[in-house]
Design a protein around this motif. Structure first.
Motif, PDB file in Angstrom:
ATOM      1  N   ARG A 176      18.312 -77.379 -49.312  1.00  0.00           N
ATOM      2  CA  ARG A 176      18.098 -78.844 -48.717  1.00  0.00           C
ATOM      3  C   ARG A 176      17.226 -79.188 -48.095  1.00  0.00           C
ATOM      4  O   ARG A 176      16.848 -80.075 -48.293  1.00  0.00           O
ATOM      5  CB  ARG A 176      20.101 -78.680 -47.798  1.00  0.00           C
ATOM      6  N   ALA A 177      16.915 -77.817 -46.896  1.00  0.00           N
ATOM      7  CA  ALA A 177      15.354 -78.279 -46.559  1.00  0.00           C
ATOM      8  C   ALA A 177      14.740 -78.486 -46.932  1.00  0.00           C
ATOM      9  O   ALA A 177      13.237 -79.487 -47.226  1.00  0.00           O
ATOM     10  CB  ALA A 177      15.226 -76.802 -45.430  1.00  0.00           C
ATOM     11  N   LEU A 178      14.220 -77.408 -48.237  1.00  0.00           N
ATOM     12  CA  LEU A 178      13.553 -77.744 -49.241  1.00  0.00           C
ATOM     13  C   LEU A 178      13.848 -79.440 -50.159  1.00  0.00           C
ATOM     14  O   LEU A 178      11.839 -79.647 -50.170  1.00  0.00           O
ATOM     15  CB  LEU A 178      13.520 -76.935 -50.956  1.00  0.00           C
ATOM     16  N   LEU A 179      14.096 -79.864 -49.959  1.00  0.00           N
ATOM     17  CA  LEU A 179      14.516 -81.083 -50.922  1.00  0.00           C
ATOM     18  C   LEU A 179      14.349 -82.188 -49.514  1.00  0.00           C
ATOM     19  O   LEU A 179      13.649 -83.068 -50.478  1.00  0.00           O
ATOM     20  CB  LEU A 179      16.267 -81.506 -50.859  1.00  0.00           C
ATOM     21  N   LEU A 180      14.539 -82.495 -48.715  1.00  0.00           N
ATOM     22  CA  LEU A 180      13.793 -83.083 -47.588  1.00  0.00           C
ATOM     23  C   LEU A 180      12.148 -82.893 -47.085  1.00  0.00           C
ATOM     24  O   LEU A 180      11.439 -84.130 -47.427  1.00  0.00           O
ATOM     25  CB  LEU A 180      14.436 -82.716 -46.217  1.00  0.00           C
ATOM     26  N   SER A 181      11.762 -81.791 -47.839  1.00  0.00           N
ATOM     27  CA  SER A 181      10.606 -81.242 -47.695  1.00  0.00           C
ATOM     28  C   SER A 181      10.008 -82.679 -48.714  1.00  0.00           C
ATOM     29  O   SER A 181       8.704 -82.942 -48.193  1.00  0.00           O
ATOM     30  CB  SER A 181       9.776 -80.275 -47.174  1.00  0.00           C
ATOM     31  N   CYS A 182      10.101 -82.039 -49.805  1.00  0.00           N
ATOM     32  CA  CYS A 182       9.549 -82.762 -50.649  1.00  0.00           C
ATOM     33  C   CYS A 182       9.947 -84.434 -50.886  1.00  0.00           C
ATOM     34  O   CYS A 182       9.486 -84.965 -52.516  1.00  0.00           O
ATOM     35  CB  CYS A 182       9.410 -82.160 -52.148  1.00  0.00           C
TER      36      CYS A 182
ATOM     37  N   GLU B 260      19.516 -77.601 -33.058  1.00  0.00           N
ATOM     38  CA  GLU B 260      18.435 -78.345 -33.705  1.00  0.00           C
ATOM     39  C   GLU B 260      18.257 -77.052 -34.462  1.00  0.00           C
ATOM     40  O   GLU B 260      16.880 -77.662 -35.488  1.00  0.00           O
ATOM     41  CB  GLU B 260      17.026 -78.181 -32.465  1.00  0.00           C
ATOM     42  N   GLU B 261      17.813 -75.808 -34.105  1.00  0.00           N
ATOM     43  CA  GLU B 261      17.385 -74.525 -34.801  1.00  0.00           C
ATOM     44  C   GLU B 261      18.165 -74.698 -36.812  1.00  0.00           C
ATOM     45  O   GLU B 261      17.251 -74.529 -37.653  1.00  0.00           O
ATOM     46  CB  GLU B 261      17.259 -74.006 -34.536  1.00  0.00           C
ATOM     47  N   LEU B 262      19.395 -75.738 -36.621  1.00  0.00           N
ATOM     48  CA  LEU B 262      19.651 -75.369 -38.296  1.00  0.00           C
ATOM     49  C   LEU B 262      19.313 -76.321 -39.186  1.00  0.00           C
ATOM     50  O   LEU B 262      19.508 -76.789 -40.674  1.00  0.00           O
ATOM     51  CB  LEU B 262      21.979 -75.982 -38.009  1.00  0.00           C
ATOM     52  N   SER B 263      18.219 -77.495 -38.507  1.00  0.00           N
ATOM     53  CA  SER B 263      17.570 -78.568 -39.041  1.00  0.00           C
ATOM     54  C   SER B 263      16.196 -79.070 -38.664  1.00  0.00           C
ATOM     55  O   SER B 263      15.935 -79.658 -39.641  1.00  0.00           O
ATOM     56  CB  SER B 263      18.294 -80.067 -38.568  1.00  0.00           C
ATOM     57  N   THR B 264      15.528 -77.292 -38.876  1.00  0.00           N
ATOM     58  CA  THR B 264      14.375 -77.686 -38.445  1.00  0.00           C
ATOM     59  C   THR B 264      13.680 -77.933 -39.625  1.00  0.00           C
ATOM     60  O   THR B 264      13.880 -77.211 -40.712  1.00  0.00           O
ATOM     61  CB  THR B 264      13.697 -76.152 -37.866  1.00  0.00           C
ATOM     62  N   PRO B 265      12.658 -78.669 -39.791  1.00  0.00           N
ATOM     63  CA  PRO B 265      11.704 -78.501 -41.419  1.00  0.00           C
ATOM     64  C   PRO B 265      11.602 -77.460 -42.132  1.00  0.00           C
ATOM     65  O   PRO B 265      10.498 -76.509 -40.596  1.00  0.00           O
ATOM     66  CB  PRO B 265      10.616 -79.539 -42.002  1.00  0.00           C
ATOM     67  N   LEU B 266      10.715 -77.296 -42.937  1.00  0.00           N
ATOM     68  CA  LEU B 266      10.314 -75.724 -43.237  1.00  0.00           C
ATOM     69  C   LEU B 266       9.255 -75.504 -42.848  1.00  0.00           C
ATOM     70  O   LEU B 266       8.061 -76.114 -42.486  1.00  0.00           O
ATOM     71  CB  LEU B 266      10.595 -75.732 -45.559  1.00  0.00           C
ATOM     72  N   ALA B 267       9.292 -74.023 -42.497  1.00  0.00           N
ATOM     73  CA  ALA B 267       7.411 -73.772 -41.836  1.00  0.00           C
ATOM     74  C   ALA B 267       6.572 -74.075 -43.051  1.00  0.00           C
ATOM     75  O   ALA B 267       5.467 -74.044 -42.501  1.00  0.00           O
ATOM     76  CB  ALA B 267       8.063 -72.844 -41.082  1.00  0.00           C
ATOM     77  N   ASP B 268       7.471 -72.795 -44.232  1.00  0.00           N
ATOM     78  CA  ASP B 268       6.521 -72.615 -44.682  1.00  0.00           C
ATOM     79  C   ASP B 268       6.827 -73.633 -46.672  1.00  0.00           C
ATOM     80  O   ASP B 268       7.357 -72.299 -46.905  1.00  0.00           O
ATOM     81  CB  ASP B 268       5.974 -71.719 -44.783  1.00  0.00           C
ATOM     82  N   PRO B 269       6.370 -74.633 -46.519  1.00  0.00           N
ATOM     83  CA  PRO B 269       7.048 -74.654 -47.904  1.00  0.00           C
ATOM     84  C   PRO B 269       6.498 -74.303 -49.381  1.00  0.00           C
ATOM     85  O   PRO B 269       7.025 -74.222 -50.474  1.00  0.00           O
ATOM     86  CB  PRO B 269       7.251 -76.293 -48.121  1.00  0.00           C
ATOM     87  N   GLN B 270       4.755 -74.304 -49.234  1.00  0.00           N
ATOM     88  CA  GLN B 270       4.526 -73.242 -50.015  1.00  0.00           C
ATOM     89  C   GLN B 270       5.266 -72.435 -50.667  1.00  0.00           C
ATOM     90  O   GLN B 270       5.333 -71.870 -51.803  1.00  0.00           O
ATOM     91  CB  GLN B 270       3.195 -73.231 -49.288  1.00  0.00           C
ATOM     92  N   ALA B 271       5.448 -71.864 -49.752  1.00  0.00           N
ATOM     93  CA  ALA B 271       5.763 -70.345 -49.482  1.00  0.00           C
ATOM     94  C   ALA B 271       7.469 -70.073 -50.536  1.00  0.00           C
ATOM     95  O   ALA B 271       7.590 -69.576 -51.844  1.00  0.00           O
ATOM     96  CB  ALA B 271       6.518 -69.129 -48.258  1.00  0.00           C
ATOM     97  N   TYR B 272       8.050 -71.139 -50.348  1.00  0.00           N
ATOM     98  CA  TYR B 272       9.121 -71.628 -51.845  1.00  0.00           C
ATOM     99  C   TYR B 272       8.840 -72.043 -52.378  1.00  0.00           C
ATOM    100  O   TYR B 272       9.037 -71.250 -54.068  1.00  0.00           O
ATOM    101  CB  TYR B 272      10.050 -73.128 -50.226  1.00  0.00           C
ATOM    102  N   TRP B 273       8.147 -72.581 -53.016  1.00  0.00           N
ATOM    103  CA  TRP B 273       7.878 -73.231 -54.367  1.00  0.00           C
ATOM    104  C   TRP B 273       6.998 -72.314 -55.215  1.00  0.00           C
ATOM    105  O   TRP B 273       7.478 -71.607 -56.195  1.00  0.00           O
ATOM    106  CB  TRP B 273       6.113 -74.032 -53.794  1.00  0.00           C
ATOM    107  N   LYS B 274       6.300 -70.782 -54.236  1.00  0.00           N
ATOM    108  CA  LYS B 274       5.776 -69.674 -55.085  1.00  0.00           C
ATOM    109  C   LYS B 274       6.865 -69.326 -55.366  1.00  0.00           C
ATOM    110  O   LYS B 274       6.289 -68.509 -56.458  1.00  0.00           O
ATOM    111  CB  LYS B 274       4.785 -68.999 -53.829  1.00  0.00           C
TER     112      LYS B 274
END
Length: 275
Positions: free
Chosen positions: A90-96, A3-17
């Motif tokens: 991919r996790a970022l794409l899913l998050s948005c 499951e840890e391979l598919s968990t949502p991003l904990a901090d999407p804002q950090a990615y965008w930054k």
């Protein structure tokens, strides 16, 4: 178990930054979604380098869990190779709001034999205009945008043309050449249009990271897209391509920390060689 391979991003804002972008959402089902996808790919290739420091110098085991990738790439200001970069992207794409699935591939550019193993992680994104291929984890010629997946599609990107052609049994080929030239297209990679599970990439990444004959064990590889070209490092050979001109120089590992920071936007990890 995985499951840890598919968990949502904990901090999407950090990615965008890290990408230098303001958060945005997909889901309009029109050209705006493709424009956002392409914007994300370009920003990613410019700010997060392809690199194999961990495997080349045995610095740390590569962990493909999303939480670990966030710690390494976002908090640790590092890059990675395809199994890391495309998994996190991919996790970022899913998050948005994108519908994005992982697909398996083969790198065929510069292949030295008749067979190329399964050794690449790509992404297929569903849009209103059909499937598009996205890739921020290829350490060489790859489009700075998404590629439409239909037979014979040609996309011009950053001075290159990328051709997508259908092969047999669900396989597709991406080839490239200099934009505007009459040269033959050069095959870059193959990918299969059948979605995979994130766990499918664990054995492939482990082989890539640990096998003594893997190029990622024997050769230091870094690449980052710049505004008008790219910078790369292959073991001791640094190259800057800008405006169609390539400059090369030999560097020692003692120069590596400064080179990582200045050219590849990477915080040097502990354990790098001094000579």
């Amino acid at each position: 178990m995985f499951e840890e391979l598919s968990t949502p991003l904990a901090d999407p804002q950090a990615y965008w930054k890290r990408l230098g972008l303001e958060p945005a959402r997909a889901g309009k089902g029109d050209a705006a979604d493709i424009a956002l996808l392409d914007k994300l790919i370009l920003a990613h290739q410019r700010t997060i380098s392809f690199e194999d420091l961990d495997s080349r110098f045995s610095l740390a085991p590569i962990d493909l869990s999303i939480a670990s990738l966030e710690r390494k790439i976002l908090q640790g200001n590092r890059g990675g190779y395809c199994f890391e970069l495309n998994a996190l992207f991919r996790a970022l794409l899913l998050s948005c709001g994108f519908n994005a699935v992982p697909v398996i591939g083969r790198i065929v550019r510069m292949a030295t034999g008749p067979e190329s193993p399964l050794n690449h992680y790509g992404i297929l994104v569903s849009t209103a205009d059909g499937l598009r291929y996205a890739d921020v984890g290829f350490g060489g010629p790859m489009a700075a945008c998404s590629l439409p997946v239909f037979d014979g599609s040609v996309t011009e990107s950053a001075g290159q043309e990328f051709l997508v052609t259908r092969r047999s049994a669900g396989w597709w080929c991406i080839s490239y050449r200099r934009a505007g030239s009459q040269d033959d297209f050069v095959e870059v990679c193959l990918f299969r249009d059948e979605p995979c599970l994130p766990s499918d990439f664990l054995p492939l990444s482990w082989y890539t990271e640990t096998h003594p004959e893997s190029v990622f064990r024997t050769t230091l590889l870094l690449n980052r897209r710049t505004e008008d070209g790219n910078v790369s490092l292959r073991e001791h050979q640094f190259a800057r391509r800008s405006g169609g001109i390539t400059e090369k120089r030999t560097v020692g590992f003692d120069e590596l920390p400064a080179l990582l920071e200045q050219e590849f936007l990477i915080t040097p990890p502990p354990g790098l060689p001094r000579e």
